[in-house]
Scaffold this active site. Structure first.
Site, PDB file in Angstrom:
ATOM      1  N   VAL A   1     -52.615  81.713 -37.083  1.00  0.00           N
ATOM      2  CA  VAL A   1     -52.453  81.345 -35.660  1.00  0.00           C
ATOM      3  C   VAL A   1     -50.968  81.221 -35.348  1.00  0.00           C
ATOM      4  O   VAL A   1     -50.256  80.428 -35.978  1.00  0.00           O
ATOM      5  CB  VAL A   1     -53.139  79.990 -35.337  1.00  0.00           C
ATOM      6  CG1 VAL A   1     -52.949  79.630 -33.864  1.00  0.00           C
ATOM      7  CG2 VAL A   1     -54.614  80.034 -35.689  1.00  0.00           C
TER       8      VAL A   1
ATOM      9  N   LYS B   1     -58.221  82.922 -32.879  1.00  0.00           N
ATOM     10  CA  LYS B   1     -57.191  81.903 -33.109  1.00  0.00           C
ATOM     11  C   LYS B   1     -57.575  80.597 -32.410  1.00  0.00           C
ATOM     12  O   LYS B   1     -57.367  79.504 -32.956  1.00  0.00           O
ATOM     13  CB  LYS B   1     -55.839  82.421 -32.622  1.00  0.00           C
ATOM     14  CG  LYS B   1     -55.337  83.600 -33.461  1.00  0.00           C
ATOM     15  CD  LYS B   1     -54.186  84.336 -32.792  1.00  0.00           C
ATOM     16  CE  LYS B   1     -53.698  85.495 -33.637  1.00  0.00           C
ATOM     17  NZ  LYS B   1     -52.794  86.398 -32.910  1.00  0.00           N
TER      18      LYS B   1
ATOM     19  N   ASP C   1     -58.862  88.689 -30.487  1.00  0.00           N
ATOM     20  CA  ASP C   1     -57.892  88.130 -31.441  1.00  0.00           C
ATOM     21  C   ASP C   1     -57.507  86.704 -31.014  1.00  0.00           C
ATOM     22  O   ASP C   1     -57.488  85.780 -31.841  1.00  0.00           O
ATOM     23  CB  ASP C   1     -56.657  89.043 -31.485  1.00  0.00           C
ATOM     24  CG  ASP C   1     -55.581  88.526 -32.417  1.00  0.00           C
ATOM     25  OD1 ASP C   1     -55.752  88.645 -33.643  1.00  0.00           O
ATOM     26  OD2 ASP C   1     -54.581  87.977 -31.912  1.00  0.00           O
TER      27      ASP C   1
ATOM     28  N   GLU D   1     -53.127  94.983 -33.683  1.00  0.00           N
ATOM     29  CA  GLU D   1     -54.114  95.154 -34.745  1.00  0.00           C
ATOM     30  C   GLU D   1     -54.333  96.654 -34.956  1.00  0.00           C
ATOM     31  O   GLU D   1     -54.073  97.446 -34.040  1.00  0.00           O
ATOM     32  CB  GLU D   1     -55.442  94.524 -34.328  1.00  0.00           C
ATOM     33  CG  GLU D   1     -55.382  93.025 -34.105  1.00  0.00           C
ATOM     34  CD  GLU D   1     -54.924  92.267 -35.330  1.00  0.00           C
ATOM     35  OE1 GLU D   1     -55.547  92.400 -36.387  1.00  0.00           O
ATOM     36  OE2 GLU D   1     -53.912  91.553 -35.234  1.00  0.00           O
TER      37      GLU D   1
ATOM     38  N   GLY E   1     -45.712  90.316 -36.021  1.00  0.00           N
ATOM     39  CA  GLY E   1     -44.629  91.075 -36.661  1.00  0.00           C
ATOM     40  C   GLY E   1     -44.554  90.730 -38.137  1.00  0.00           C
ATOM     41  O   GLY E   1     -44.866  89.609 -38.546  1.00  0.00           O
TER      42      GLY E   1
ATOM     43  N   ILE F   1     -44.969  80.459 -36.212  1.00  0.00           N
ATOM     44  CA  ILE F   1     -44.909  79.086 -35.672  1.00  0.00           C
ATOM     45  C   ILE F   1     -45.708  78.144 -36.578  1.00  0.00           C
ATOM     46  O   ILE F   1     -46.900  78.380 -36.799  1.00  0.00           O
ATOM     47  CB  ILE F   1     -45.518  79.020 -34.246  1.00  0.00           C
ATOM     48  CG1 ILE F   1     -44.938  80.107 -33.347  1.00  0.00           C
ATOM     49  CG2 ILE F   1     -45.319  77.646 -33.639  1.00  0.00           C
ATOM     50  CD1 ILE F   1     -45.669  80.244 -32.013  1.00  0.00           C
TER      51      ILE F   1
HETATM   52  N1  HSE Z   1     -52.248  91.544 -33.198  1.00  0.00           N
HETATM   53  C1  HSE Z   1     -51.827  90.201 -33.273  1.00  0.00           C
HETATM   54  C2  HSE Z   1     -50.970  89.890 -32.071  1.00  0.00           C
HETATM   55  C3  HSE Z   1     -51.040  89.998 -34.545  1.00  0.00           C
HETATM   56  O1  HSE Z   1     -50.598  90.808 -31.365  1.00  0.00           O
HETATM   57  O2  HSE Z   1     -50.684  88.721 -31.825  1.00  0.00           O
HETATM   58  C4  HSE Z   1     -50.778  88.580 -34.885  1.00  0.00           C
HETATM   59  O3  HSE Z   1     -51.951  87.873 -35.112  1.00  0.00           O
END
Ligand code: HSE
Length: 339
Positions: free
Chosen positions: A134, A207, A203, A192, A304, A138
């Protein structure tokens, strides 16, 4: 066994695997100096051995057989960076059953099998850490579960997906088309492998599910979170919102309303003055309302290779320090001598 070297089995050498490898390669001496523990990636599970990557992994470290990692008595920690649910979840469980500590950045697997992974870690007396799952770099999970553990949480609001925040920022600030911005996000390694999970909000829902477990002790599966992505957000919507002093952001939120938890992931109009409105590009932020600490915002690179690799290695180092401490304790109890 010399626990001053913690040996690692790395599963997956994609974007984040490469980032993690690079972070360790670059910072190994500093880590060793600061912690007294050395870390070495001794095996890498990866089928695409010949792919061109910005790291030089010796060929003899590669394996295509996960059992070589599970059955290697020298390996203390398994880093799972395969992504996706299968076989990643099963590999993490098997690693734990083989007595390995596990670190992952895999939000989908953690969100879907949260209880099972945690229970299996407990049953096998190993550590399970997932800070990178998550908010990338950070350290928000650590902050919520450690420094803020004297609080009840009233609300948690996050910009949790770097790809969609990057796309919305480029569309807002640079008049870029959705497609151009998505391609750039892919090129930079934020998206992704299948960006549907990013742009449709899944996504961020993964999280948010993890944040809900940690902040509210409630288990809400990602599929149970009302989720809307950014694919229907147009340049016109963005301009219209701007005229009235708002920015459109993909916000994942959970808050207690009259004793009941409400949650969603959806494009949200935020006034320019809201702290989350200033979070641009692939940056992520988590804004929390805590009963005693008040309002806080955690901000940084949410995607990243290197930022995520930094969080992965942070977890590995915590485990390494604990291993070292226990090893030292065992030695004191046994009255033995460090090898
Ligand atoms: N694909 C995800 C994003 C990668 O763009 O935040 C990090 O979890």
């Amino acid at each position: 066994m010399n626990k001053n070297v913690v040996k690692i089995g790395l599963m997956g050498l994609g974007n984040i695997g490469v980032g993690t490898y690079l972070v360790l390669e670059k910072e190994r001496e500093t880590i060793k100096k600061n912690t007294g523990v050395d870390f070495e990636i001794v095996k890498v599970l990866e089928k695409y051995v010949d792919r061109v990557r910005p790291v030089n992994v010796p060929l003899n470290k590669f394996t295509q057989d996960p059992d070589e990692i599970f059955n290697d008595p020298e390996i203390d920690v398994v880093i799972e960076l395969l992504g996706g649910l299968h076989p990643a979840t099963d590999f993490m469980l098997r690693a734990m059953e083989h007595g390995k500590h596990v670190v992952t950045a895999n939000k989908a697997a953690v969100a879907h099998s949260y209880e099972l992974l945690r229970e299996t870690a407990e049953k096998n007396n190993v550590m399970f850490r997932y800070e990178a799952s998550v908010g990338g770099a950070i350290p928000v999970l650590t902050a919520l579960t450690n420094a803020l553990q004297a609080n009840r949480f009233e609300g948690v609001y996050g910009i949790l997906n770097g790809t969609t925040n990057y796309i919305l920022t480029q569309m807002t600030d640079f008049d870029m088309s959705y497609e151009e911005a998505l391609q750039l996000a892919k090129d930079k390694g934020f998206a992704e492998p299948d960006p549907t999970a990013d742009v449709e909000g899944h996504d961020a829902a993964n999280k948010l599910s993890i944040l809900i477990s940690l902040c509210f002790g409630e288990r809400v599966r990602p599929a149970g979170i009302p989720t809307k992505g950014i694919t229907k957000v147009t340049k016109e919507d963005i301009l219209e919102a701007a005229k009235s002093g708002y920015k459109i952001k993909l916000v994942a939120s959970a808050q207690m309303v009259d004793g009941k938890l409400e949650y969603s992931v959806k494009p949200t109009k935020l006034p320019f003055s809201h702290p989350l409105a200033s979070v641009s590009n692939e940056l992520n932020a988590v804004y929390v309302q805590a009963s005693e600490a008040g309002e806080l915002m955690f901000y940084g690179r949410g995607a990243g290779p290197l930022p995520t690799g930094s969080a992965v290695m942070g977890d590995v180092i915590e485990i390494g320090k604990a291993i070292k401490k226990n090893a030292a304790y065992d030695l004191v109890v046994a009255g033995g001598k460090r090898e």
